[in-house]
Write an enzyme that holds these catalytic residues in place. Structure first.
Site, PDB file in Angstrom:
ATOM      1  N   SER A 166       0.633  -1.043  -0.011  1.00 58.79           N
ATOM      2  CA  SER A 166      -0.108   0.236   0.395  1.00 58.79           C
ATOM      3  C   SER A 166       0.683   1.294   0.005  1.00 58.79           C
ATOM      4  CB  SER A 166      -1.040   0.124   1.239  1.00 58.79           C
ATOM      5  OG  SER A 166       0.074   0.210   2.540  1.00 58.79           O
ATOM      6  N   LYS A 194       2.023   4.608   7.252  1.00 60.79           N
ATOM      7  CA  LYS A 194       1.203   4.881   6.332  1.00 60.79           C
ATOM      8  C   LYS A 194       0.990   6.826   6.941  1.00 60.79           C
ATOM      9  CE  LYS A 194      -2.373   1.906   4.991  1.00 60.79           C
ATOM     10  NZ  LYS A 194      -1.223   0.715   5.627  1.00 60.79           N
TER      11      LYS A 194
END
Length: 241
Positions: A161, A199
């Protein structure tokens, strides 16, 4: 006030610069201070930098400059002189000379070579759906140039991701420990004290938003009480088979 080891290290570096014009290598500093590993030298250098006794020179790998010297008792001088041994010629495995009135200036082309330090490797971290980040006992050898000040650890990246940020599955994320993050920084976020993910950190109104760097994934939104920052990305280490 410096610890004894911090005091010994800055004095040893300055003495060697006065003798040879170049700093000792990390290995020489480790031996002079009777440390077990070069990671201890790295921690001492970081502490001296935070106390403004030395600084890292920009755009030069691992180059250090002595900004000021502590008061030196005669006993410390004698102790470090005994450990320093014979003069050594300039080598690739050095840090640069200081450039202040309190220490001997050196040629600007004196730079350090590829010293490495060992940092804890704390398992795998998700760059996709969060997975458990667990504490491990292994260590990872890392080029010192990839680390700045502070305490660091490494996590192995699992998932895709964050590929658009250049972070790939199997990479080692080098993390500086901190509980504070600004919008747009890549962080290790611990979710509900059980799962961790890598993230982009952003605030969205009363919520915390964790953004991936892959269009195939959606942002994750949590209440602030559900998320704790465990560190910020300092660098990436990649191995090629």
């Amino acid at each position: 006030m410096l610890t004894r080891k911090q005091h010994e290290l800055v004095c040893f570096i300055n003495d060697r610069l006065a003798e040879t014009g170049v700093s000792p290598s990390f290995e020489e500093m480790k031996d002079a201070l009777d440390l077990k590993s070069k990671s201890g030298v790295h921690r001492l250098i970081s502490a001296l930098e935070e106390r403004n006794f030395i600084r890292r020179l920009p755009n030069r790998a691992r180059a250090l400059e002595v900004l000021r010297m502590p008061e030196r008792p005669e006993s410390a001088t004698g102790q470090m002189a005994a450990k320093s041994g014979p003069k050594v010629a300039a080598s690739a495995d050095t840090v640069s000379a200081p450039n202040t009135a309190s220490a001997t200036p050196a040629s600007p082309d004196r730079i350090a070579a590829n010293d490495v330090v060992e940092i804890p490797l704390h398992g795998r971290i998700a760059a996709g759906v969060p997975i458990e980040a667990f504490e491990g006992s292994s260590m990872l050898a890392v080029p010192a140039a990839l680390l700045g000040t502070g305490e660091h650890y490494a996590l192995e990246v699992s998932g895709d991701s964050m590929v658009e940020a250049g972070i790939l599955d199997g990479d080692y994320a080098l993390i500086r420990r901190t509980e504070i993050a600004r919008d747009g920084e890549i962080v290790v976020a611990l979710i509900e004290d059980s799962e961790a993910t890598l993230k982009y950190f952003r605030r969205e109104g009363a919520m915390v938003r964790l953004d991936p760097a892959n269009r195939a994934y959606d942002p994750q939104r949590y209440a602030p009480a559900q998320v704790r920052v465990q560190g910020k990305l300092s660098g990436i280490l990649r191995r090629y088979d």
